[in-house]
Design a protein around this motif. Structure first.
Motif, mmCIF file in Angstrom:
data_model
loop_
_atom_site.group_PDB
_atom_site.id
_atom_site.type_symbol
_atom_site.label_atom_id
_atom_site.label_comp_id
_atom_site.label_asym_id
_atom_site.label_seq_id
_atom_site.Cartn_x
_atom_site.Cartn_y
_atom_site.Cartn_z
ATOM 1 N N UNK A 410 2.017 37.828 35.383
ATOM 2 C CA UNK A 410 0.942 37.255 36.228
ATOM 3 C C UNK A 410 1.388 37.221 37.693
ATOM 4 N N UNK A 411 2.622 36.828 37.932
ATOM 5 C CA UNK A 411 3.104 36.762 39.319
ATOM 6 C C UNK A 411 3.105 38.148 39.960
ATOM 7 N N UNK A 412 3.538 39.140 39.208
ATOM 8 C CA UNK A 412 3.551 40.506 39.756
ATOM 9 C C UNK A 412 2.126 40.989 40.051
ATOM 10 N N UNK A 413 1.195 40.629 39.180
ATOM 11 C CA UNK A 413 -0.193 41.034 39.429
ATOM 12 C C UNK A 413 -0.802 40.269 40.608
ATOM 13 N N UNK A 414 -0.418 38.997 40.766
ATOM 14 C CA UNK A 414 -0.903 38.238 41.933
ATOM 15 C C UNK A 414 -0.400 38.889 43.216
ATOM 16 N N UNK A 415 0.841 39.343 43.172
ATOM 17 C CA UNK A 415 1.422 40.018 44.333
ATOM 18 C C UNK A 415 0.568 41.235 44.743
ATOM 19 N N UNK A 416 -0.055 41.878 43.774
ATOM 20 C CA UNK A 416 -0.936 43.013 44.074
ATOM 21 C C UNK A 416 -2.352 42.578 44.451
ATOM 22 N N UNK A 417 -2.809 41.493 43.842
ATOM 23 C CA UNK A 417 -4.191 41.055 44.086
ATOM 24 C C UNK A 417 -4.365 40.500 45.495
ATOM 25 N N UNK A 418 -3.314 39.860 46.003
ATOM 26 C CA UNK A 418 -3.432 39.152 47.277
ATOM 27 C C UNK A 418 -3.169 40.099 48.442
ATOM 28 N N UNK A 419 -4.100 40.134 49.382
ATOM 29 C CA UNK A 419 -3.894 40.891 50.613
ATOM 30 C C UNK A 419 -2.941 40.082 51.488
ATOM 31 N N UNK A 420 -1.707 40.521 51.550
ATOM 32 C CA UNK A 420 -0.684 39.710 52.215
ATOM 33 C C UNK A 420 -0.566 40.001 53.703
#
Ligand SMILES: CC(=O)N[C@H]1[C@@H](OP(=O)(O)O)O[C@H](CO)[C@@H](O)[C@@H]1O
Ligand SMILES: [Mg+2]
Length: 549
Positions: A410-420
């Motif tokens: 989930x954390x790795x996918x959040x890293x992709x979902x969020x425009x940082x």
């Protein structure tokens, strides 16, 4: 290679600066009525091209937008190579070029800049630009293109798109083919990256209830049109205020800024939202997001940037713990003085919270100091940053048990979902929906994390707002000298009272913020402090707003 002075002169003469107008590159770049911005756009083109040369040909971004401002306004912001805001020192270079009174003065200013900033003109120059849906955008982009041409930049026109897409593109272009590749360097690639991450994050969760999305009649509507088919049946988005062709519709009685400042539902959503149902609003360039829902009695309840930060930060803390990474990865939150005091209390009891001056660049930089930094302005602009070390730790972590693997994924996918790179209404909306789906929260449960303190924001027009100087992340005034003591004395009389005064960075006003236990008290405190401010700087008694106490 030297400056092509003849070409610069020829093109600059096509974009004369209006007399008697001073421009200033502020927190939102240059922003004012569109009709006076032609020379500024030309000069920003020159500056962006030079900045790219200074950075060895890394791609610089230029976004033409005035966000939530009225349709007749426009503006322009530069984006640095990692997708972040323009470096501070160059803000004054931008201001200097914009204010050169005529072509000879501009040429001199450019030559001066080349010298002081040690720009090697032999370096390549690359610039990508985009604009929002404003009618003035097309001609302003032509002025920008002339500026880019004057320095001989290689250009890429990203067309009509959102501010966060432009920021994303800048980072994607500059990291292409490296180990830090941010994603495909196209808008389609951005949609695909976010959509894929979202689908993985909600896999196996209960169906998400329909979400009403108010696009502020702006460019967010175009973004949503691209996301809706890509998201398929993972979420149903009902797009409203998506009329980008009717003159005057942009940001008019709708959008995130309207919702935040009016603290009410746009009338256009009244018949669409049922009790219990949630909706959200983008601003005019889709970098801000506000949520809301109607409670069981049909009353409007706002879920602002502070509520988003609280929801998201608590979720990430839980995931880090479940993944067995709590010793390695520390999550922190960054807010400004405008954050509701109740949110600061809620968050501080759970994780480190830092307060910084207003403006995204301050929040972004402070968030970079955490392993995972969550930042949101109360007005709904924000994102989450995973530091490079954190990303590496996530990639290398060996989970001991299946539950750890799930949380890690989930954390790795959040890293992709969020425009940082910057606040992104669409990315943030999908992020919120993920958390709500994981927690099985409706708006009601989310809202009940803490109860907002009633608050009031008031503008005071003064002769010279520059006499107002602050300290302590803008929470206290140091000038005018005796005013802070008077404010302190007033605030003491209110239960849970808090108030501060600061000059706006985007409007010619001084802002007064107040909060207190009861709404009437927050209003009373704000209007009393506004009165103090007005009188302190010798405001004309005849023009004193009646509501000031
Ligand atoms: C109270 C408030 O909402 N202030 C806004 C507003 O700044 P001011 O400096 O307050 O005018 O515009 C900024 C740029 O959009 C945004 O970052 C900030 O949060
Ligand atoms: Mg905006």
């Amino acid at each position: 290679m030297s400056l092509n002075v003849n070409e610069l002169r020829r093109l600059s003469d096509l974009h004369p600066k209006p007399r008697a107008i001073q421009f200033q590159y502020g927190t939102a770049g240059f922003r004012t009525v569109a009709s006076i911005l032609d020379s500024t756009l030309f000069r920003v083109g020159v500056l962006a091209a030079l900045r790219s040369k200074r950075l060895d040909g890394k791609t610089i971004g230029v976004m033409v937008t005035a966000s939530h401002n009225p349709e007749a306004d426009n503006g322009v912001k530069l984006v640095d190579p990692r997708g972040e805001m323009l470096e501070n020192a160059w803000e004054s270079h931008a201001t200097a070029l914009a204010n050169a009174p005529n072509t000879p003065a501009l040429i001199e200013a450019v030559e001066h800049l080349v010298k002081v900033a040690k720009i090697d003109l032999n370096k390549p120059s690359r610039v990508v630009y985009a604009r929002d849906t404003r009618p003035s955008g097309a001609s302003l982009v032509r002025a920008l293109e002339d500026g880019l041409k004057a320095i001989g930049a290689e250009t890429r026109d990203a067309g009509v798109t959102t501010t966060p897409v432009l920021h994303y593109l800048v980072r994607a272009i500059n990291t292409k083919g490296t180990k830090d590749e941010y994603g495909p360097d196209s808008e389609e690639g951005y949609v695909a990256k976010l959509t894929a991450a979202f689908k993985k994050l909600i896999a196996g969760k209960a169906a998400i209830p329909l979400l009403v999305v108010d696009c502020a009649n702006g460019v967010g509507a175009l973004a949503l049109q691209k996301f809706i088919p890509a998201l398929g049946n993972s979420i149903t988005l009902h797009s409203v205020n998506d009329d980008i062709s009717t003159a005057g519709a942009l940001n008019n009685a709708c959008g995130a800024d309207f919702v935040k400042t009016q603290q009410k539902l746009p009338a256009s959503l009244e018949s669409l939202l049922h009790p219990g149902q949630r909706g959200c609003s983008f601003d005019g360039d889709a970098d801000r997001l506000m949520y809301f829902y109607l409670d069981e009695r049909g009353r409007f309840r706002m879920l602002d940037g502070d509520k988003i930060a609280s929801l998201v930060a608590a979720f990430i803390v839980e995931l880090v713990k479940s993944a067995g990474l709590e010793d390695k990865i520390k999550v922190g939150v960054v807010q400004t003085a405008y954050a509701n005091g109740a949110s600061t209390k809620y968050l501080s009891e759970r994780l480190p919270v830092k307060c910084v001056p207003t403006g995204v660049k301050h929040l972004h930089h402070a968030a970079e100091h955490y392993d995972v930094g969550v930042y949101f302005e109360a007005n709904g602009h924000g994102t989450v940053l995973f530091s490079p070390e954190t990303q590496q730790a996530l990639r290398e972590h060996q989970p001991a048990i299946p539950a750890q693997l799930t949380a890690l994924t989930h954390l790795l996918n959040l890293n992709d979902l969020i425009n940082q790179t910057v606040g992104d209404a669409v990315s943030d909306m999908l992020l919120v929906e993920v958390v709500l789906a994981h927690k099985s929260y409706s708006g009601v449960e989310w809202d009940s994390l803490y109860v907002d303190l009633p608050n009031r924001l008031v503008k005071v027009k003064v002769a010279n707002r520059n006499v107002f100087k602050t300290e302590d992340a803008e929470r206290r005034l140091i000038s005018p000298p005796t005013l802070q003591a008077k404010i302190d004395e007033l605030v003491r009389k209110y239960e849970d009272g808090r108030s501060f005064v600061r000059p706006s960075g985007t409007e010619d006003v001084v802002r007064v913020y107040a909060e207190a236990r009861a709404k009437s008290q927050a209003d009373d405190l704000a209007f009393r402090v506004a009165g103090l401010v007005y009188d302190e700087v010798g405001g004309d008694p005849g023009l004193r707003p009646r509501e000031f106490l």
